[in-house]
Motif scaffolding. Structure first.
Motif, short mmCIF file in Angstrom:
data_model
loop_
_atom_site.label_atom_id
_atom_site.label_comp_id
_atom_site.label_asym_id
_atom_site.label_seq_id
_atom_site.Cartn_x
_atom_site.Cartn_y
_atom_site.Cartn_z
N ALA A 57 -10.68 -1.09 2.92
CA ALA A 57 -10.37 -1.62 1.59
C ALA A 57 -9.05 -1.06 1.08
O ALA A 57 -8.68 0.08 1.35
N ALA A 58 -8.34 -1.91 0.33
CA ALA A 58 -7.20 -1.49 -0.48
C ALA A 58 -7.72 -1.34 -1.91
O ALA A 58 -8.45 -2.20 -2.40
N PHE A 59 -7.33 -0.25 -2.57
CA PHE A 59 -7.93 0.02 -3.87
C PHE A 59 -6.97 0.79 -4.78
O PHE A 59 -5.99 1.39 -4.33
N THR A 60 -7.28 0.75 -6.08
CA THR A 60 -6.61 1.59 -7.06
C THR A 60 -7.62 2.60 -7.61
O THR A 60 -8.83 2.43 -7.46
N VAL A 61 -7.10 3.64 -8.25
CA VAL A 61 -7.93 4.74 -8.75
C VAL A 61 -7.80 4.81 -10.27
O VAL A 61 -6.73 4.56 -10.82
N TYR A 62 -8.87 5.14 -10.94
CA TYR A 62 -8.84 5.35 -12.38
C TYR A 62 -9.92 6.34 -12.77
O TYR A 62 -10.83 6.64 -11.98
N ARG A 63 -9.82 6.85 -14.01
CA ARG A 63 -10.81 7.79 -14.53
C ARG A 63 -11.84 7.02 -15.34
O ARG A 63 -11.48 6.27 -16.26
N SER A 64 -13.10 7.19 -15.03
CA SER A 64 -14.17 6.50 -15.75
C SER A 64 -14.23 6.98 -17.19
O SER A 64 -14.23 8.18 -17.46
N ARG A 65 -14.30 6.03 -18.12
CA ARG A 65 -14.46 6.39 -19.53
C ARG A 65 -15.84 6.97 -19.81
O ARG A 65 -16.04 7.65 -20.82
N TYR A 66 -16.79 6.69 -18.94
CA TYR A 66 -18.17 7.10 -19.19
C TYR A 66 -18.49 8.45 -18.58
O TYR A 66 -19.15 9.28 -19.19
N THR A 67 -18.02 8.67 -17.34
CA THR A 67 -18.34 9.93 -16.67
C THR A 67 -17.19 10.92 -16.65
O THR A 67 -17.39 12.11 -16.44
N GLY A 68 -15.97 10.41 -16.86
CA GLY A 68 -14.80 11.26 -16.77
C GLY A 68 -14.36 11.54 -15.35
O GLY A 68 -13.34 12.19 -15.12
N GLY A 69 -15.13 11.05 -14.38
CA GLY A 69 -14.79 11.27 -12.98
C GLY A 69 -13.96 10.15 -12.40
O GLY A 69 -13.68 9.13 -13.04
N VAL A 111 0.85 -1.20 0.00
CA VAL A 111 0.00 0.00 0.00
C VAL A 111 0.88 1.24 0.00
O VAL A 111 1.82 1.36 0.79
N ASP A 112 0.57 2.18 -0.89
CA ASP A 112 1.34 3.42 -0.98
C ASP A 112 0.97 4.40 0.11
O ASP A 112 1.85 5.08 0.65
N ALA A 113 -0.32 4.50 0.43
CA ALA A 113 -0.71 5.50 1.42
C ALA A 113 -2.16 5.28 1.83
O ALA A 113 -2.95 4.67 1.10
N GLU A 114 -2.52 5.80 3.00
CA GLU A 114 -3.92 5.84 3.41
C GLU A 114 -4.53 7.12 2.87
O GLU A 114 -3.97 8.22 3.03
N VAL A 115 -5.67 6.98 2.19
CA VAL A 115 -6.30 8.12 1.53
C VAL A 115 -7.80 8.07 1.81
O VAL A 115 -8.46 7.07 1.49
N GLY A 116 -8.33 9.11 2.38
CA GLY A 116 -9.77 9.18 2.57
C GLY A 116 -10.49 9.30 1.24
O GLY A 116 -9.99 9.94 0.30
N LEU A 117 -11.67 8.70 1.13
CA LEU A 117 -12.38 8.71 -0.14
C LEU A 117 -12.74 10.13 -0.60
O LEU A 117 -12.91 10.38 -1.79
N GLU A 118 -12.82 11.06 0.34
CA GLU A 118 -13.14 12.44 -0.04
C GLU A 118 -12.00 13.07 -0.85
O GLU A 118 -12.21 14.09 -1.54
N LEU A 119 -10.80 12.46 -0.78
CA LEU A 119 -9.66 12.97 -1.54
C LEU A 119 -9.54 12.36 -2.92
O LEU A 119 -8.69 12.77 -3.72
N VAL A 120 -10.36 11.34 -3.21
CA VAL A 120 -10.32 10.69 -4.52
C VAL A 120 -11.18 11.53 -5.47
O VAL A 120 -12.39 11.33 -5.60
N ASP A 121 -10.52 12.49 -6.11
CA ASP A 121 -11.23 13.43 -6.98
C ASP A 121 -10.39 13.74 -8.20
O ASP A 121 -9.34 13.12 -8.43
N ASP A 122 -10.79 14.71 -8.96
CA ASP A 122 -10.08 15.04 -10.19
C ASP A 122 -8.67 15.54 -9.89
O ASP A 122 -7.75 15.31 -10.68
N GLY A 123 -8.49 16.23 -8.77
CA GLY A 123 -7.16 16.70 -8.42
C GLY A 123 -6.18 15.55 -8.24
O GLY A 123 -5.02 15.63 -8.67
N LEU A 124 -6.64 14.47 -7.59
CA LEU A 124 -5.78 13.29 -7.45
C LEU A 124 -5.51 12.67 -8.81
O LEU A 124 -4.38 12.25 -9.10
N LEU A 125 -6.53 12.61 -9.66
CA LEU A 125 -6.35 11.99 -10.97
C LEU A 125 -5.31 12.72 -11.81
O LEU A 125 -4.58 12.09 -12.59
#
Length: 546
Positions: free
Chosen positions: A524-536, A448-462
Motif C-alpha cells: 500500500a501507498a499511504f499518508t500518516v496523520y495523528r488521530s484526533r481521538y487517540t492522539g496516536g 512516493v517519498d520512501a518505503e517505511v515499515g509500519l513498525e516505524l509509523v509511531d509518535d517519533g515519525l509524527l
C-alpha cells in the motif's frame, strides 16, 4: 522519488533531522540552507512589498486618508475574496472610518462589473481598492477613472496581456513573477503592510499579525500553493488562530464557525479547507454573500453565532442541492469527451462544486455550464486530480469565450452565444494535445517519498512529520509505501469508507466498500496523520495492490 544521497545527508546535517525527514525535504526541493526555515517558518522571512506598485498604492491610500476621501473596497463572493475584503477593511479602519465594502452577487456576476462601479461612485467613493479581482477588468477600471475614481487593483489571478492601464496601481504578483503563489488575501495583507509603513513608519507591521487568522483561512481555502510566503502566512495564521481559540480571544466569527462546524481542539489546514471554508462559501453560492463578510468583521459574539448558524444551515442546503445536481450531471456526461462539458439548469453558485465532483468521478477535467438569457453559457471548470492545464486549454479557445479567467486547476468562463458546439470540439482537442505530450495527464502516478515499515509509523515519525505542515497544494502530505500489510479487523465508518485494524494494531482508513477490501497480504501507498481521538499515529491508504 529517489533524491540524491549526498543532498539528503547535507539536509540531515543542516536541519538536525533524521534521514527519512531529510529525504522528504529533498523531494520537496528544499535546499540545505532553507531547511531550518522550512521546518520553523518565521514571519521575518516573508518578502516585503518592495516593488514600485506597492509604494504607489500605499501613497495613494495615505493621501485619501489625509484628505478624508471615501475609500471603497470591492471583493469577491468566495472565501479568498471575502477574507481579502475583511483584511483591507480592518487594516484601513485603523486610519479612517470613511470606508465602504461591497461584494458581488452571482445574479450580476464576478469581478468589477459596470453596475458595481456605478454603485460605488453613487456612494461617494473616490478611491476604489479591489480585493481578489480586477486584473481582467480593463474596461471597468477605465469607466471608474472616467467617473473620477482612482482604482487600485489587488488580485492574484493570471493577468491578461493588457492590464487595466487606467488603474493607479495593479498589485498582482504574477505580473512581475508568474510563479508567485500568493493568494488574494495575501496580496491584501501585503498592501496593508505597505500602507502601515507609509503612515506609521518601518516598525508598523507588528499589529498586522492580528490579521493572519483571516490570511490563513483565505489562503488554504483558495487552494493556493503552500510554498514560499504562502506557507509562512498559513503557518503563522493557524498558530495565531489556535492560540486565540484556546485563550478565548479568537475573532468572534471564526470562533462561531468552529463551534457550528463541531470542531474541537486545535484547528488545522484540513479544518479550514473542509469545515470552515465551505460554510463561508455557502452563502455566496446561494444568496448575497454580505453576511459572511459581516461575520468576519463583527466583534459581537452573539451576532457572530447567529450568522454562523445561518451559514451552517445554508451549507447543509448547498450540500443537498449539490448531491442532486451531481447525480443529474453524471447522467449527461459524454463518455467520448476528454473535457467533460455538462449543461445544467441548476442556478446559483454550485457550478464549480459540480464540476469538481464530475471531474473526480470521471477522471477527466469538467466544465458545468448553464444557459443565460442572452444565449451564452456561463459556469465553472475544474481539472480534478488530473494534471490538465485548464488555463492553457481555455486560452486556446479564447476567441469563443466571453469573460473568463482562473488558473491551472480552476476557472470561470462564459461561452459566447452560438459558440457552444465549437467550444466543446476545440477545448477537447486542446486537452488531447496536452495528453499527447504527457500520457499520464489523466492518471498521474503516485509519487512516493520512501518505503517505511509500519513498525516505524509511531509518535517519533509524527513529531517531524508535523513540522512539514501545513499540507496542501504545493506541499502535499508525504506518501510512503509498505509491503505485506494484513487486515485483522474492519468496520465501515460511512458509505465508501472503512476503518481497518492492521497487523501490529495500527489503524488505517481506506476508501473502499466492505466487500472489496483486500484479502491476504497486500502492498500500500499511504499518508500518516495523528488521530484526533487517540492522539496516536494512523494512516490513510491511497492505493494498494496484492
Amino acid at each position: 522519488m529517489e533524491p540524491d544521497g549526498e543532498l539528503v545527508a547535507r539536509l540531515a546535517r543542516a536541519a538536525g533531522v533524521g534521514e527519512l525527514c531529510a529525504r522528504v525535504l529533498a523531494n520537496r526541493g528544499v535546499l540545505p540552507e532553507e531547511a531550518a526555515g522550512f521546518l520553523s517558518p518565521s514571519l521575518g522571512s516573508v518578502s516585503a512589498p518592495e516593488e514600485d506598485p506597492w509604494r504607489v498604492a500605499a501613497r495613494r491610500i495615505a493621501a485619501a486618508v489625509r484628505r478624508g476621501e471615501r475609500i471603497g473596497i470591492f471583493g469577491d463572493y468566495d472565501t479568498d475574496g471575502i477574507t481579502s475584503a475583511a483584511v483591507l477593511r480592518l487594516a484601513l479602519s485603523r486610519y479612517t472610518d470613511n470606508l465602504c465594502v461591497r461584494l458581488p452577487v452571482r445574479q450580476v456576476g464576478y469581478g468589477l462589473l459596470e453596475p458595481y462601479v456605478r454603485d460605488l461612485f453613487a456612494d461617494g467613493v473616490r478611491l476604489l481598492v479591489t480585493a481578489d479581482c480586477g486584473v481582467s477588468n480593463r474596461g471597468e477600471v477605465e469607466l471608474a477613472a472616467s467617473l473620477g475614481m482612482d482604482v487600485i487593483v489587488t488580485d492574484h489571478h493570471i493577468p491578461p496581456q493588457e492590464l487595466p492601464a487606467a488603474a493607479v496601481a495593479v498589485l498582482d504578483p504574477k505580473v512581475w513573477d508568474p510563479e508567485d503563489p500568493l493568494a488574494g488575501v495575501g496580496v491584501a495583507w501585503k498592501l496593508a503592510w505597505a500602507v502601515a509603513r507609509e503612515l506609521e513608519g518601518p516598525g508598523a507591521r507588528r499589529w498586522l499579525g492580528g490579521l493572519l487568522d483571516l490570511v490563513s483561512v483565505g489562503t488554504v481555502v483558495d487552494i493556493a500553493p503552500l510554498v514560499g510566503d504562502n506557507r509562512v502566512l498559513a503557518f503563522a495564521g493557524l498558530k495565531h488562530l489556535n492560540r486565540a481559540l484556546s485563550g478565548g480571544r479568537a475573532r468572534p466569527g471564526l470562533e462561531a464557525l468552529a463551534r457550528v462546524a463541531g470542531l474541537r481542539g486545535a484547528v488545522d489546514e484540513e479544518d479550514l479547507g473542509w469545515r470552515i471554508g465551505p460554510r463561508i462559501n455557502s452563502i455566496g453560492r446561494l444568496k448575497d454573500p454580505g453576511p459572511a463578510l459581516d461575520l468576519l468583521l463583527t466583534s459581537d459574539r452573539r451576532e457572530a453565532l447567529r450568522i454562523a448558524s445561518l451559514l451552517n444551515q445554508l451549507n447543509a442546503e448547498r450540500q443537498r442541492r449539490t448531491e442532486q445536481a451531481v447525480a443529474r450531471a453524471l447522467e449527461e456526461v459524454d463518455p467520448g469527451q476528454d473535457f467533460k462539458v455538462v449543461l445544467t439548469e441548476e442556478t446559483g453558485g454550485l457550478a464549480g462544486l459540480i464540476a469538481g465532483r464530475v471531474a473526480a468521478a470521471t477522471g477527466r477535467p469538467a466544465a458545468v455550464l448553464g444557459r443565460r438569457a442572452d444565449g451564452s453559457y456561463g459556469g465553472s471548470a475544474r481539472a480534478g486530480e488530473t494534471e490538465v492545464d485548464l488555463y492553457g486549454a481555455l486560452l486556446e479557445v479564447g476567441d469563443l469565450l466571453g469573460e473568463w479567467g482562473g488558473h491551472r486547476k480552476a476557472a470561470g468562463l462564459t461561452v459566447a452565444p452560438g459558440n457552444l458546439d465549437a467550444f466543446v470540439r476545440r477545448v477537447n482537442d486542446a486537452v488531447r494535445r496536452q495528453r499527447a505530450a504527457d500520457p499520464e495527464l489523466f492518471e498521474p502516478a503516485v509519487e512516493v517519498d520512501a518505503e517505511v515499515g509500519l513498525e516505524l509509523v509511531d509518535d517519533g515519525l509524527l513529531v517531524w512529520h508535523e513540522r512539514l505542515a501545513p499540507f496542501g497544494s504545493g506541499n502535499y502530505r508525504p506518501v510512503f509505501v509498505a509491503e505485506g500489510l494484513r487486515i485483522q479487523g474492519a468496520r465501515e465508518l460511512w458509505e465508501g469508507m472503512s476503518l481497518l485494524r492492521l497487523g501490529g494494531g495500527l489503524r488505517a482508513k481506506l476508501a473502499c466498500a466492505p466487500e472489496a477490501l483486500p484479502e491476504g497480504p497486500f502492498d500500500a501507498a499511504f499518508t500518516v496523520y495523528r488521530s484526533r481521538y487517540t492522539g496516536g499515529a494512523e494512516i490513510e491508504i491511497l492505493d494498494w495492490r496484492r
